[in-house]
Design a protein around this motif. Structure first.
Motif, PDB file in Angstrom:
ATOM      1  N   VAL A 257       1.019  11.210  11.341  1.00  0.00           N
ATOM      2  CA  VAL A 257       0.903  10.769   9.835  1.00  0.00           C
ATOM      3  C   VAL A 257       0.771   9.203  10.126  1.00  0.00           C
ATOM      4  O   VAL A 257      -0.698   8.683   9.967  1.00  0.00           O
ATOM      5  N   GLN A 258       1.473   8.806  10.843  1.00  0.00           N
ATOM      6  CA  GLN A 258       1.645   7.173  11.098  1.00  0.00           C
ATOM      7  C   GLN A 258      -0.027   7.046  12.523  1.00  0.00           C
ATOM      8  O   GLN A 258      -0.432   6.336  12.320  1.00  0.00           O
ATOM      9  N   ASN A 259       0.107   7.803  13.631  1.00  0.00           N
ATOM     10  CA  ASN A 259      -0.436   7.263  14.556  1.00  0.00           C
ATOM     11  C   ASN A 259      -1.951   8.353  14.025  1.00  0.00           C
ATOM     12  O   ASN A 259      -3.123   6.784  14.393  1.00  0.00           O
ATOM     13  N   VAL A 260      -2.297   8.787  13.230  1.00  0.00           N
ATOM     14  CA  VAL A 260      -3.835   8.930  12.274  1.00  0.00           C
ATOM     15  C   VAL A 260      -3.991   7.563  11.965  1.00  0.00           C
ATOM     16  O   VAL A 260      -5.200   7.204  12.014  1.00  0.00           O
ATOM     17  N   HIS A 261      -2.977   7.205  10.938  1.00  0.00           N
ATOM     18  CA  HIS A 261      -3.449   5.889  10.627  1.00  0.00           C
ATOM     19  C   HIS A 261      -3.718   4.776  11.597  1.00  0.00           C
ATOM     20  O   HIS A 261      -4.553   4.059  11.239  1.00  0.00           O
ATOM     21  N   SER A 262      -3.236   4.737  12.765  1.00  0.00           N
ATOM     22  CA  SER A 262      -3.396   3.637  13.052  1.00  0.00           C
ATOM     23  C   SER A 262      -4.750   4.043  14.161  1.00  0.00           C
ATOM     24  O   SER A 262      -5.181   2.422  14.339  1.00  0.00           O
ATOM     25  N   TYR A 263      -4.633   4.978  14.484  1.00  0.00           N
ATOM     26  CA  TYR A 263      -5.882   4.905  15.160  1.00  0.00           C
ATOM     27  C   TYR A 263      -6.767   5.125  14.531  1.00  0.00           C
ATOM     28  O   TYR A 263      -8.108   4.115  15.524  1.00  0.00           O
ATOM     29  N   ASP A 264      -7.037   4.872  12.646  1.00  0.00           N
ATOM     30  CA  ASP A 264      -8.258   5.230  12.795  1.00  0.00           C
ATOM     31  C   ASP A 264      -8.413   3.576  12.411  1.00  0.00           C
ATOM     32  O   ASP A 264     -10.036   3.010  12.304  1.00  0.00           O
ATOM     33  N   ARG A 265      -7.873   2.830  11.998  1.00  0.00           N
ATOM     34  CA  ARG A 265      -7.859   1.424  11.621  1.00  0.00           C
ATOM     35  C   ARG A 265      -7.985   0.786  13.259  1.00  0.00           C
ATOM     36  O   ARG A 265      -9.011  -0.687  13.201  1.00  0.00           O
ATOM     37  N   LYS A 266      -7.505   1.420  14.260  1.00  0.00           N
ATOM     38  CA  LYS A 266      -7.778   0.743  15.440  1.00  0.00           C
ATOM     39  C   LYS A 266      -9.198   0.728  16.176  1.00  0.00           C
ATOM     40  O   LYS A 266      -9.516  -0.117  16.792  1.00  0.00           O
ATOM     41  N   GLN A 267      -9.335   1.971  15.690  1.00  0.00           N
ATOM     42  CA  GLN A 267     -10.663   1.785  16.226  1.00  0.00           C
ATOM     43  C   GLN A 267     -12.114   1.736  15.725  1.00  0.00           C
ATOM     44  O   GLN A 267     -13.072   1.285  15.731  1.00  0.00           O
ATOM     45  N   LEU A 268     -11.805   1.172  14.129  1.00  0.00           N
ATOM     46  CA  LEU A 268     -12.161   0.354  13.131  1.00  0.00           C
ATOM     47  C   LEU A 268     -12.634  -1.162  13.539  1.00  0.00           C
ATOM     48  O   LEU A 268     -13.606  -1.561  14.057  1.00  0.00           O
ATOM     49  N   GLN A 269     -11.214  -1.260  14.092  1.00  0.00           N
ATOM     50  CA  GLN A 269     -10.952  -2.597  14.112  1.00  0.00           C
ATOM     51  C   GLN A 269     -11.758  -3.227  15.625  1.00  0.00           C
ATOM     52  O   GLN A 269     -12.724  -4.411  16.293  1.00  0.00           O
ATOM     53  N   GLU A 270     -11.962  -2.124  16.716  1.00  0.00           N
ATOM     54  CA  GLU A 270     -12.610  -2.350  17.663  1.00  0.00           C
ATOM     55  C   GLU A 270     -14.122  -1.682  18.042  1.00  0.00           C
ATOM     56  O   GLU A 270     -14.839  -2.598  17.997  1.00  0.00           O
ATOM     57  N   TYR A 271     -14.876  -1.364  16.726  1.00  0.00           N
ATOM     58  CA  TYR A 271     -16.175  -1.171  17.055  1.00  0.00           C
ATOM     59  C   TYR A 271     -16.706  -2.402  16.430  1.00  0.00           C
ATOM     60  O   TYR A 271     -17.476  -2.740  16.836  1.00  0.00           O
ATOM     61  N   VAL A 272     -15.857  -3.255  15.081  1.00  0.00           N
ATOM     62  CA  VAL A 272     -16.350  -4.222  14.431  1.00  0.00           C
ATOM     63  C   VAL A 272     -16.211  -5.265  15.490  1.00  0.00           C
ATOM     64  O   VAL A 272     -17.393  -6.491  15.668  1.00  0.00           O
ATOM     65  N   GLU A 273     -15.264  -5.334  16.139  1.00  0.00           N
ATOM     66  CA  GLU A 273     -14.888  -6.473  17.087  1.00  0.00           C
ATOM     67  C   GLU A 273     -15.835  -6.301  18.724  1.00  0.00           C
ATOM     68  O   GLU A 273     -16.849  -7.003  18.764  1.00  0.00           O
ATOM     69  N   THR A 274     -16.657  -4.969  18.690  1.00  0.00           N
ATOM     70  CA  THR A 274     -17.379  -5.375  19.520  1.00  0.00           C
ATOM     71  C   THR A 274     -18.553  -5.668  19.126  1.00  0.00           C
ATOM     72  O   THR A 274     -19.898  -5.889  19.749  1.00  0.00           O
ATOM     73  N   LYS A 275     -18.569  -4.345  18.083  1.00  0.00           N
ATOM     74  CA  LYS A 275     -20.457  -5.296  17.342  1.00  0.00           C
ATOM     75  C   LYS A 275     -19.808  -7.084  16.910  1.00  0.00           C
ATOM     76  O   LYS A 275     -21.397  -7.900  17.203  1.00  0.00           O
ATOM     77  N   GLN A 276     -19.417  -7.892  16.784  1.00  0.00           N
ATOM     78  CA  GLN A 276     -19.542  -9.309  16.793  1.00  0.00           C
ATOM     79  C   GLN A 276     -19.663  -9.971  18.050  1.00  0.00           C
ATOM     80  O   GLN A 276     -20.679 -10.888  18.892  1.00  0.00           O
TER      81      GLN A 276
END
Length: 389
Positions: A126-145
């Motif tokens: 469960v923790q990994n699922v939430h961490s993955y979601d946050r990580k992926q979202l943050q990664e794409y936001v950073e890439t976009k920026q």
């Protein structure tokens, strides 16, 4: 003589001794030296212009590369935005599922564990699922920026390069104007040298004629004096000589008439077949095709570094028109090195060190002008030359 008379004579004598200075015309040698100096100035200016053209070519290459980088950054930004939207949609779907399943779904997952080891595994999952979601979202936001920042930086660089290009163009125009002015001065000096040489020759001829006239007058005077002395002593001899001279005059042999058969028959008429057969046609064999391609791209936007199919810069547009393919033949300086023509035909390239287009006749060209404009028809600009591949 009274004092007033003496003063008057003194004034007249003094004024007659005053010589008004006359400025002598420059000599041929002086004019030639001045011409050589002007030619050196023209050579120096031409060297400066050549150096500037090299800088302009380098700058154009940088602008082309920057334009290509901006285009790629825009494409990467579109991809990043698409991934961001996909990730956002996936997150909304998970949130919706969690809402529908209830807040205790994760808790139930944990309490239904078979043993403590299973509990730890499910908790970690469960923790990994939430961490993955946050990580992926943050990664794409950073890439976009990052891509957005890169695009902004490249656009800033492009504006600086365009500003520098405008400055170089202004310097080039100034140098061209100076070269034209100095060349006109050199041409004017050529005329002055010719006039001075003719004046010097005329003066020398007049001086020689005067000297000859003086010499002839002296000889005539000496001859007259001798004749006068001789006539006083030998009157009878002079009379006999006069009679003899008359007889000699009447017996002077007449010049023979030229024979009627001596007319030269060796005069040759120019052959009618001597007209040179090496005249090269000035027509451009592919001109119609090149012009048709140019017309087919009217309205396409100007983009630095682009050579089709949806946008062009000036050299990219000319490259497409000449080849029919979306490839780049070179920069404007490349075209400047092609064969220059004095009888431009539709399909020829018109170019300067900073801009180029396709000649379509009647003083008109089709070109991609600058950022913010589109491919269009316009007059051939001042200073452009006509070249052919």
């Amino acid at each position: 003589m009274n004092k007033h008379g003496i003063r008057l004579i003194t004034a007249v004598v003094t004024s007659s001794m005053i010589v008004t200075p006359v400025l002598a015309a420059p000599s041929v040698d002086d004019l030639k030296k001045e011409k050589a100096s002007k030619q050196n100035e023209v050579s120096s200016l031409q060297s400066q212009l050549t150096t500037l053209m090299g800088k302009v070519n380098t700058l154009e290459s940088e602008l082309i590369q920057t334009g290509e980088d901006i285009t790629k950054a825009q494409s990467d930004l579109v991809v990043a935005q698409k991934k961001e939207k996909e990730q956002y949609a996936a997150m909304k779907k998970r949130i919706k599922y969690m809402y529908e399943a209830g807040n205790d779904s994760a808790f139930e997952t944990l309490v239904t564990s078979d043993d403590f080891t299973d509990l730890l595994s499910k908790a970690e999952y469960v923790q990994n699922v939430h961490s993955y979601d946050r990580k992926q979202l943050q990664e794409y936001v950073e890439t976009k920026q990052q891509i957005s920042d890169l695009k902004d930086s490249l656009e800033k660089d492009q504006k600086e390069l365009e500003s520098k290009q405008a400055e170089y163009e202004k310097q080039g125009d100034n140098l061209n104007n100076l070269i034209t002015s100095k060349s006109a001065e050199v041409a004017n000096l050529d005329s002055e040298i010719q006039a001075a040489a003719e004046a010097a020759a005329k003066e020398a001829a007049e001086r020689a004629a005067k000297e000859a006239a003086k010499e002839a007058a002296k000889k005539q005077q000496a001859s007259a004096a001798n004749n006068s002395t001789s006539s006083n002593r030998n009157n009878s001899t002079t009379s006999n000589n006069t009679t003899s001279n008359k007889n000699n005059t009447s017996n002077t042999t007449r010049p023979s008439r030229p024979s009627g058969n001596n007319t030269s028959s060796s005069t040759t008429k120019p052959s009618g077949n001597n007209t040179s057969s090496n005249t090269t046609s000035g027509s451009n064999a592919n001109g119609g095709t090149i012009v048709s391609r140019a017309y087919s791209q009217l309205g396409k936007p100007y983009v630095w570094g682009a050579y089709g199919p949806s946008s062009f810069d000036c050299s990219g547009f000319v490259s497409y028109c000449l080849t029919g393919s979306y490839t780049r033949l070179g920069t404007t300086l490349t075209f400047m090195g092609w064969t220059r023509v004095s009888n431009p035909q539709p399909g020829d390239v018109v170019t300067t060190a900073t801009h180029c287009g396709i000649y379509i006749g009647n003083g008109q060209m089709i070109h991609a002008p600058h950022t913010g404009d589109v491919v269009k028809v316009g007059p051939v600009q001042s200073g452009m030359i006509y070249v052919r591949r």
